[in-house]
Write an enzyme that holds these catalytic residues in place. Sequence first.
Site, short mmCIF file in Angstrom:
data_model
loop_
_atom_site.label_atom_id
_atom_site.label_comp_id
_atom_site.label_asym_id
_atom_site.label_seq_id
_atom_site.Cartn_x
_atom_site.Cartn_y
_atom_site.Cartn_z
N ASN A 157 0.80 -1.23 0.00
CA ASN A 157 0.00 0.00 0.00
C ASN A 157 0.84 1.29 0.00
OD1 ASN A 157 0.83 -0.59 2.60
ND2 ASN A 157 -1.03 0.21 3.55
N THR A 236 0.77 -13.12 8.08
CA THR A 236 2.17 -13.18 7.64
C THR A 236 3.09 -12.87 8.82
OG1 THR A 236 1.53 -12.50 5.42
CG2 THR A 236 3.85 -12.25 5.99
N LYS A 452 -0.98 -5.57 20.94
CA LYS A 452 -1.76 -6.79 20.72
C LYS A 452 -1.34 -7.44 19.38
CE LYS A 452 -6.13 -5.52 21.96
NZ LYS A 452 -7.35 -5.11 22.60
N GLU A 459 8.30 2.08 14.58
CA GLU A 459 9.02 2.76 13.52
C GLU A 459 8.95 4.26 13.79
OE1 GLU A 459 7.32 0.96 9.77
OE2 GLU A 459 9.31 0.02 9.77
P1 NAD Z 1 0.99 -9.60 3.25
O1 NAD Z 1 1.09 -10.03 4.65
O2 NAD Z 1 0.26 -10.44 2.30
O3 NAD Z 1 2.46 -9.41 2.61
C1 NAD Z 1 3.41 -8.56 3.21
C2 NAD Z 1 4.79 -8.95 2.71
O4 NAD Z 1 5.17 -10.20 3.28
C3 NAD Z 1 4.89 -9.14 1.20
O5 NAD Z 1 6.11 -8.59 0.76
C4 NAD Z 1 4.89 -10.64 1.04
O6 NAD Z 1 5.53 -11.11 -0.12
C5 NAD Z 1 5.64 -11.08 2.27
N1 NAD Z 1 5.41 -12.44 2.73
C6 NAD Z 1 4.29 -13.19 2.59
N2 NAD Z 1 4.47 -14.39 3.19
C7 NAD Z 1 5.72 -14.39 3.72
C8 NAD Z 1 6.47 -15.34 4.48
N3 NAD Z 1 5.98 -16.53 4.82
N4 NAD Z 1 7.70 -14.99 4.89
C9 NAD Z 1 8.23 -13.77 4.59
N5 NAD Z 1 7.56 -12.85 3.87
C10 NAD Z 1 6.31 -13.16 3.44
O7 NAD Z 1 0.42 -8.11 3.31
P2 NAD Z 1 -0.08 -7.19 2.09
O8 NAD Z 1 -1.32 -7.79 1.56
O9 NAD Z 1 1.03 -6.90 1.18
O10 NAD Z 1 -0.42 -5.84 2.87
C11 NAD Z 1 -1.62 -5.63 3.53
C12 NAD Z 1 -1.48 -5.87 5.01
O11 NAD Z 1 -0.39 -5.11 5.53
C13 NAD Z 1 -2.68 -5.41 5.79
O12 NAD Z 1 -2.99 -6.34 6.78
C14 NAD Z 1 -2.23 -4.10 6.41
O13 NAD Z 1 -2.92 -3.73 7.55
C15 NAD Z 1 -0.80 -4.37 6.67
N6 NAD Z 1 -0.03 -3.12 6.76
C16 NAD Z 1 0.47 -2.72 7.99
C17 NAD Z 1 1.16 -1.52 8.11
C18 NAD Z 1 1.71 -1.06 9.43
O14 NAD Z 1 2.58 -0.20 9.44
N7 NAD Z 1 1.25 -1.57 10.56
C19 NAD Z 1 1.34 -0.72 6.98
C20 NAD Z 1 0.84 -1.16 5.75
C21 NAD Z 1 0.14 -2.35 5.67
#
Ligand code: NAD
Length: 485
Positions: A157, A236, A452, A459
């Site tokens: 995102n 993840t 939680k 960060e």
């Molecule tokens: P995702 O969990 O599907 O993927 C995130 C990243 O992890 C990707 O680069 C993916 O390739 C990688 N990944 C997937 N499986 C993995 C594994 N087993 N080992 C290592 N890496 C792995 O998330 P997404 O769909 O890309 O993003 C949306 C999610 O991210 C939402 O839940 C959102 O809330 C969260 N998000 C959190 C923040 C924050 O700062 N807290 C910011 C942006 C998005």
Amino acid sequence: MSDSPSHSAQPAASLFIDGRSVDGQGPALQVLYPYSGEVIAELREATPEQVAEATAAAAAAQPAWGAMRPVERGRVLMRAAQIIRERAEELARLETLDTGKPIQETRVADWPSGADALEYFAGLAPTVTGQTMPLGGDFVYTIREPLGVCAGIGAWNYPSQIACWKAAPALVMGNAMVFKPSEETPLGALKLAEILIEAGLPPGVFNVVQGRGAVGAALVTDPRVDKVSLTGSVATGQKVYAAAAEGMRHVTMELGGKSPLIVFDDASLEDAVGAAILANFYSSGQICSNGTRVFVQNGILPAFLDRLAARSAEVRMGDPMDEATQHGPIINAGQVAKIRDAIARGQHEGARLVCGGPGEGAFVPPTVFADVTDDMWIAREEIFGPVMSVLSFDTEEEALSRANATPYGLAAGVFTRDLSRGHRVAAALQAGTTWINTYNLTPIEAPFGGVKLSGIGRENSAAAIEHYSQLKSVYVGMGTVDAPY
Ligand code: NAD
């Protein structure tokens, strides 16, 4: 102004290892422009050998980089920030192609926030010092050391912001990094790697590998990796945290949420409605900290829903390259299907659709459900799309206990003109970030992260330094050694 129909954003190569663009040798990775579905770049994933090459390059480059004066490392980051600001328009357009987010957003939010991080940590690094503990003759002093090689893994995102938010504190503290962007948005991180080299970063200090989850998993368990910082979903995060634990690696987990926004009767109606819009529909709702459970006190509820529907109806959806567009497409067809499924569930469960709906093609309009109850699926699960649930309440105590009844804790907000209540509610909300009379502002100066299931670590701000360094104690004996025999 609208853009020409053909866009190409093909980078020099898929990966960036040891200061050079390198072709990926793994499976194909097509990059689509979410607005048109057009292929804008053809990349290839890194093979496990290439992941190992990247971590080896990072491990080889880190000691010399870590031995430099912090002010010198900061200077490199400062130059990178300057380059980003000079190329702002080109980078904003690339971010829009990669993510589909409107150019009016990517010009102000994405790379600019990344440049803020580089500048902030560049300035902070030379001020990081140890402590001295006097022991009456003997003394102890502490040194804040780099961790070594950090793995960064990003969500789709805010791809460039995420890459900068992780790289800036990691590099400035003397670490090297291997970054894997999301497979959906792989282009910005490659640009950051090129810009850092242009700014004077030694080769190998920042590397980029591409790929889906398996490439991320290989990176996390690479024996050279000392720390993993993930931005992604809770599911993840649970996998990555567990995999990192095996090697006792440090972690930062920036995960998802279902954050509450509580609006009291005495709130400024227009500000509260505006914040609810920003908290749900910016970036077409694809923001981790979104306040998707909007608790509105009964006295203000009818007026709140009227204004929300009226203002949401004015949204300009369309071509993200058009400066007038306020609401872009969703990242991909799979995510569109998930959001439409959530909207259907809301209707099926008896929530009242106030505005919006499933939309067409890649677009889902700002969608508001009223009469939502705590047990409904749409009030419990992260949708990661432009779908707001409005819930009503009577008392402060009730709102707080319902707002906190979630396994997540990324963010929360409160709208009230009552000063004491604002602070009392902010203190009682179980969230890493809370806002009073505003929402979703994440300046580099403030710590950001969850409690939680929403994550661990912080960060941004000086707090991030602790997550990219470790303390060494040095005991200095000033007298004789008194052994028992
Ligand atoms: P995702 O969990 O599907 O993927 C995130 C990243 O992890 C990707 O680069 C993916 O390739 C990688 N990944 C997937 N499986 C993995 C594994 N087993 N080992 C290592 N890496 C792995 O998330 P997404 O769909 O890309 O993003 C949306 C999610 O991210 C939402 O839940 C959102 O809330 C969260 N998000 C959190 C923040 C924050 O700062 N807290 C910011 C942006 C998005």
